[in-house]
Scaffold this active site. Structure first.
Site, PDB file in Angstrom:
ATOM      1  N   ASN A  43      33.653  40.320  41.132  1.00 43.53           N
ATOM      2  CA  ASN A  43      34.728  41.006  41.791  1.00 43.53           C
ATOM      3  C   ASN A  43      35.255  39.924  42.897  1.00 43.53           C
ATOM      4  O   ASN A  43      34.868  39.160  43.474  1.00 43.53           O
ATOM      5  CB  ASN A  43      34.303  42.179  42.474  1.00 43.53           C
ATOM      6  CG  ASN A  43      33.358  42.144  43.611  1.00 43.53           C
ATOM      7  OD1 ASN A  43      32.280  41.087  43.425  1.00 43.53           O
ATOM      8  ND2 ASN A  43      33.221  43.013  44.722  1.00 43.53           N
ATOM      9  N   GLU A  45      38.341  40.046  45.863  1.00 45.53           N
ATOM     10  CA  GLU A  45      38.993  40.777  46.701  1.00 45.53           C
ATOM     11  C   GLU A  45      40.243  39.802  47.063  1.00 45.53           C
ATOM     12  O   GLU A  45      40.309  38.848  46.953  1.00 45.53           O
ATOM     13  CB  GLU A  45      38.066  41.363  47.819  1.00 45.53           C
ATOM     14  CG  GLU A  45      37.003  42.378  47.111  1.00 45.53           C
ATOM     15  CD  GLU A  45      36.249  42.937  48.258  1.00 45.53           C
ATOM     16  OE1 GLU A  45      36.139  42.497  49.206  1.00 45.53           O
ATOM     17  OE2 GLU A  45      35.495  43.718  47.752  1.00 45.53           O
ATOM     18  N   CYS A  54      37.972  44.066  39.758  1.00 44.98           N
ATOM     19  CA  CYS A  54      36.714  44.396  39.629  1.00 44.98           C
ATOM     20  C   CYS A  54      35.881  43.250  38.678  1.00 44.98           C
ATOM     21  O   CYS A  54      36.650  42.490  37.958  1.00 44.98           O
ATOM     22  CB  CYS A  54      36.517  45.541  39.162  1.00 44.98           C
ATOM     23  SG  CYS A  54      36.953  46.772  40.149  1.00 44.98           S
ATOM     24  N   GLU A  56      34.027  43.940  36.123  1.00 41.69           N
ATOM     25  CA  GLU A  56      33.921  44.053  34.754  1.00 41.69           C
ATOM     26  C   GLU A  56      35.095  43.709  34.027  1.00 41.69           C
ATOM     27  O   GLU A  56      35.168  43.016  33.176  1.00 41.69           O
ATOM     28  CB  GLU A  56      33.988  45.765  34.523  1.00 41.69           C
ATOM     29  CG  GLU A  56      32.543  46.370  35.067  1.00 41.69           C
ATOM     30  CD  GLU A  56      32.676  46.955  36.526  1.00 41.69           C
ATOM     31  OE1 GLU A  56      33.188  46.177  37.403  1.00 41.69           O
ATOM     32  OE2 GLU A  56      32.013  47.927  36.927  1.00 41.69           O
ATOM     33  N   CYS A  87      34.347  51.626  37.918  1.00 44.88           N
ATOM     34  CA  CYS A  87      35.384  52.351  38.663  1.00 44.88           C
ATOM     35  C   CYS A  87      36.521  52.955  37.238  1.00 44.88           C
ATOM     36  O   CYS A  87      36.512  52.559  36.189  1.00 44.88           O
ATOM     37  CB  CYS A  87      36.307  51.701  39.500  1.00 44.88           C
ATOM     38  SG  CYS A  87      37.470  50.538  38.900  1.00 44.88           S
ATOM     39  N   CYS A  90      38.569  50.256  35.422  1.00 43.93           N
ATOM     40  CA  CYS A  90      37.532  49.620  34.786  1.00 43.93           C
ATOM     41  C   CYS A  90      37.385  50.176  33.244  1.00 43.93           C
ATOM     42  O   CYS A  90      37.305  49.672  32.426  1.00 43.93           O
ATOM     43  CB  CYS A  90      36.264  48.946  35.250  1.00 43.93           C
ATOM     44  SG  CYS A  90      36.621  47.787  36.592  1.00 43.93           S
TER      45      CYS A  90
HETATM   46  N1  THU Z   1      33.747  46.926  42.173  1.00 41.42           N
HETATM   47  C1  THU Z   1      33.566  46.328  41.004  1.00 41.42           C
HETATM   48  O1  THU Z   1      33.543  45.163  40.985  1.00 41.42           O
HETATM   49  N2  THU Z   1      33.110  46.985  40.141  1.00 41.42           N
HETATM   50  C2  THU Z   1      32.936  48.242  40.013  1.00 41.42           C
HETATM   51  O2  THU Z   1      32.376  48.916  38.826  1.00 41.42           O
HETATM   52  C3  THU Z   1      33.093  49.260  41.373  1.00 41.42           C
HETATM   53  C4  THU Z   1      33.611  48.325  42.571  1.00 41.42           C
HETATM   54  C5  THU Z   1      34.237  46.167  43.418  1.00 41.42           C
HETATM   55  C6  THU Z   1      35.613  46.135  43.897  1.00 41.42           C
HETATM   56  C7  THU Z   1      35.466  45.824  45.339  1.00 41.42           C
HETATM   57  O3  THU Z   1      35.223  44.498  45.389  1.00 41.42           O
HETATM   58  C8  THU Z   1      33.966  46.362  45.803  1.00 41.42           C
HETATM   59  O4  THU Z   1      33.286  46.622  44.634  1.00 41.42           O
HETATM   60  C9  THU Z   1      33.815  47.787  46.499  1.00 41.42           C
HETATM   61  O5  THU Z   1      34.658  48.651  45.926  1.00 41.42           O
END
Ligand code: THU
Length: 126
Positions: A43, A45, A54, A56, A87, A90
């Site tokens: 991930n 940000e 994300c 995935e 999420c 994704c």
């Molecule tokens: N996140 C992911 O990378 N994958 C997921 O399936 C759920 C959330 C990340 C996004 C963000 O950087 C952090 O987790 C919190 O939501």
């Protein structure tokens, strides 16, 4: 035969590359392709929160960049108790390429296995 452990280890290996200063939640993903290759993502940000990408999605993009879009399995590895499945965004992203993908999800003291078919029923595609 799919070696899920190999996929899990590949995601675990890149977990600390996660750029997550805002949530403090590290997530890593790895996809196994039909050719037997593994591509990872973490991930990433952004201070403009909605721009966060994300793990995935980034693993899939990494694979596409390398010319591979046929996926056999995905592993997701996180250090957070709060993240337990991909999420919604994704799910749509995965569904674009795989209508029947098995996803192995690992957290601290947590393991679950999903198929994109159950996570994203009646999924949208063109
Ligand atoms: N996140 C992911 O990378 N994958 C997921 O399936 C759920 C959330 C990340 C996004 C963000 O950087 C952090 O987790 C919190 O939501």
């Amino acid at each position: 035969m799919i070696d899920i452990n190999l996929l899990k280890e590949a995601s675990k290996k890149v977990l600390n590359n996660s750029y997550s200063p805002y949530s403090g939640i590290k997530v890593a993903a790895a996809v196994l392709t039909k050719n037997g290759n593994i591509y990872t993502g973490v991930n990433v940000e952004n201070s403009s929160y909605a721009l966060t990408s994300c793990a995935e999605k980034n693993a899939i993009i990494n694979s596409i960049i390398h010319g591979e879009k046929d996926f056999l399995a995905m592993a997701v590895y996180t250090d957070s108790h709060l993240v337990k499945s991909p999420c919604g965004s994704c799910r749509q992203f995965i569904f674009e390429f795989s209508k029947d993908l098995q996803i192995y999800f690992y957290g601290p003291d947590y393991y679950n296995e999903f198929n994109i078919k159950e996570l994203f029923p009646e999924g949208f595609s063109l």
